[in-house]
Design an enzyme around this catalytic site. Structure first.
Site, PDB file in Angstrom:
ATOM      1  N   GLU A 184       0.831  -1.217   0.000  1.00  0.00           N
ATOM      2  CA  GLU A 184       0.000   0.000   0.000  1.00  0.00           C
ATOM      3  C   GLU A 184       0.862   1.262   0.000  1.00  0.00           C
ATOM      4  OE1 GLU A 184      -4.128  -1.625   1.916  1.00  0.00           O
ATOM      5  OE2 GLU A 184      -2.889  -0.452   3.232  1.00  0.00           O
ATOM      6  N   GLU A 378      -5.710  -7.994  -1.520  1.00  0.00           N
ATOM      7  CA  GLU A 378      -6.408  -7.818  -0.239  1.00  0.00           C
ATOM      8  C   GLU A 378      -7.839  -7.419  -0.528  1.00  0.00           C
ATOM      9  OE1 GLU A 378      -4.914  -5.305   2.896  1.00  0.00           O
ATOM     10  OE2 GLU A 378      -2.840  -5.802   2.399  1.00  0.00           O
TER      11      GLU A 378
HETATM   12  C1  BGP Z   1      -4.557  -2.909   4.760  1.00  0.00           C
HETATM   13  C2  BGP Z   1      -3.247  -3.459   5.234  1.00  0.00           C
HETATM   14  C3  BGP Z   1      -3.316  -4.730   5.989  1.00  0.00           C
HETATM   15  C4  BGP Z   1      -4.601  -4.989   6.699  1.00  0.00           C
HETATM   16  C5  BGP Z   1      -5.851  -4.476   6.049  1.00  0.00           C
HETATM   17  C6  BGP Z   1      -7.076  -4.431   6.923  1.00  0.00           C
HETATM   18  O1  BGP Z   1      -4.509  -1.519   4.795  1.00  0.00           O
HETATM   19  O2  BGP Z   1      -2.379  -3.674   4.153  1.00  0.00           O
HETATM   20  O3  BGP Z   1      -2.151  -4.881   6.722  1.00  0.00           O
HETATM   21  O4  BGP Z   1      -4.540  -5.017   8.043  1.00  0.00           O
HETATM   22  O5  BGP Z   1      -5.692  -3.200   5.500  1.00  0.00           O
HETATM   23  O6  BGP Z   1      -6.992  -3.346   7.791  1.00  0.00           O
HETATM   24  P1  BGP Z   1      -7.276  -3.459   9.318  1.00  0.00           P
HETATM   25  O7  BGP Z   1      -6.387  -4.528   9.818  1.00  0.00           O
HETATM   26  O8  BGP Z   1      -6.963  -2.156   9.885  1.00  0.00           O
HETATM   27  O9  BGP Z   1      -8.713  -3.825   9.438  1.00  0.00           O
END
Ligand code: BGP
Length: 479
Positions: A184, A378
């Protein structure tokens, strides 16, 4: 009649994770501290990410640190990978903890114990025919690089990263074909602490520092692409973006223009550099108007042009709706970036708006722009899960979420988009990146651990586990 979707026969179905959110063992195997190790769990984490002052020290009297133990993947990876294999995973996205390989980040020689750990993990994946998709840096740079060098503001980080990436390519050249450079990368525009390793300081220099640091990451990313291509036959190196299609709140031209401008700075600036190999024309005006002057060394621009990425990977959780003039009450939260509430969308328990059509839009926008293979690395629903008395977890809400997003990918493929894979986020419950909670769960596999760190760490299959297995078995025909 349910519509049947046609995914490519080699489609990489799987799940995604990041080392700092699941491995635990934060001081084992010679690992150094990383930026993730000093971030506490709970609401305070969001305040820190947003820029509260912070000394980068661990204070166990005051806070809990869920990342320290994660879900103990470090010791339980065999059990977890066997469960992924049972679901039929074709790919597993994971990251390497930089501080396991170079505990301080600036050493000349790597830590053999760290390298060995990932050898074992890759071997275990290959045992089941699961393709590793590896992020080189996922929100966990060595803490020493933050404290001694000021993070990515410092150009020296380029050579440390290059050494780290080359070490990985040399060691794992026969085991890993898919690499992602920075997780990201554009998220840093809002939350520099996680990936650039410094606090967003006073308003005058904030953007200057962020874009200078990003420039260093762009150069580092190109050097990694160059090295990977020289060292590994058939390698594929991708960039990794947060992508949120940016909608205008209404058809007022001011708002439409605002959406265009916001969207391209956030969604496209980094991608344009990494994929097209040059800063986009709109960046020049943006830099000028914000007093940003990037120190570009001789040879940097040629390097960016010569070594763009091979494919584009991205996270998709939500779209974003924007409006030029807005009041705080109109706002909603989201993955790193928020916007105004979209009246047509429902939101998750954490306020992230749910928009499967937005994924189809994202895929089309990215493919129209870049014409390179795309990989959704993701996507998923963070939700509270309930373990029933009989031990089952009936996460139909997660199945519904994923089903609609998979359909959106099927539609995008019909639109002509070249999509190579889908790894849903947090395929096994893990620590949340934004809040440090365990209770924000994404997994097909439940892990018995709460926000305070209590629990047996026992793994348990949710209803979605069986559903996703069937999706993969039928290559997306039965969803
Ligand atoms: C993205 C990241 C991840 C992950 C996901 C979900 O931004 O790359 O590492 O955690 O989001 O976010 P969160 O864990 O805050 O719910």
């Amino acid at each position: 009649m349910n519509k049947i979707y046609h995914f490519p026969s080699e489609f990489l179905w799987g799940g995604a994770t990041a080392a700092n959110q699941l491995e635990g063992a934060y001081r084992e195997g010679g690992k150094g501290l990383s930026i993730a190790d000093v971030l506490p769990g709970g609401k305070v984490r969001l305040e820190l990410l947003a820029g509260a002052s912070f000394n980068f020290e661990i204070d166990k009297e005051k806070y809990v640190y869920p990342n320290h133990d994660g879900i103990d993947f470090y010791h339980r990876y065999k059990e977890d990978i066997a469960l992924f294999a049972e679901m039929g995973f074709k790919a597993f996205r994971m990251s390497i903890a930089w501080s396991r390989i170079f505990p301080n980040g600036d050493e000349l020689t790597p830590n053999e114990e760290g390298l060995k750990f990932y050898d074992d993990v890759f071997d275990e994946l290959h045992k089941y025919g699961i393709e590793p998709v590896v992020t080189i840096s996922h929100y966990e740079m060595p803490l020493h690089l933050v404290k001694a060098y000021g993070g990515w503001k410092n150009r020296k980080l380029i050579s440390f990263f290059e050494r780290y990436a080359k070490t990985l390519f040399e060691r794992y050249k026969d085991k890993v074909k898919y690499w992602l450079t920075f997780n990201e990368i554009n998220g840093a525009i809002h939350f520099p602490i996680l990936s650039l390793g410094f606090l967003p300081d006073n308003k005058n220099t904030r953007l200057q520092h962020i874009f200078q640091a990003l420039h260093h990451q762009f150069v580092a990313s190109s050097l990694a692409v160059k090295a990977a291509h020289e060292m590994i036959p058939d390698v594929k190196v991708g960039c990794m973006l947060i992508y949120a299609p940016t909608y205008s709140f209404d058809c007022h031209p001011e708002n439409v223009l605002h959406a265009l401008q916001e969207g391209r700075i956030f969604n496209y600036l980094c991608g344009d550099v990494q994929v097209r190999g040059e800063y986009p024309a709109f960046a020049k005006r943006f830099f000028k108007e914000n007093g940003i002057e990037i120190n570009i060394h001789d040879g940097d621009l040629e390097l960016l042009k010569q070594y763009p990425v091979d494919f584009i990977s991205f996270s998709y959780y939500m779209s974003r709706t924007v409006k030029k003039e807005k009041s705080p009450e109109e706002m909603t939260s989201g993955n790193i970036i928020g916007g105004v509430k979209n009246p047509f969308l429902k939101a998750s328990d954490w306020g992230w708006e749910i928009d499967p059509i937005g994924l189809r839009i994202a895929l089309n926008e990215l493919y129209d722009r870049y014409q390179k293979p795309l990989f959704v690395v993701e996507n998923g629903l963070g939700a509270y899960d309930k373990v029933e008395e009989d031990g089952s977890i009936n996460d139909d809400y997660r199945i519904d979420y994923l089903r609609e997003h998979i359909k959106a990918m099927g539609e995008a493929i019909e639109d002509g988009v070249e999509l190579i894979g889908y790894t849903s986020w947090g395929c096994i419950d893990l620590v949340s990146a934004s809040t440090g909670e365990m209770s924000k769960r994404y997994g097909f596999i439940y892990v018995d651990k709460d926000d305070q760190g209590n629990g047996t760490l026992e793994r348990r299959k949710k209803k979605s586990f069986y559903w996703y297995k069937r999706v993969i078995e039928t290559n997306g025909k039965e969803i």
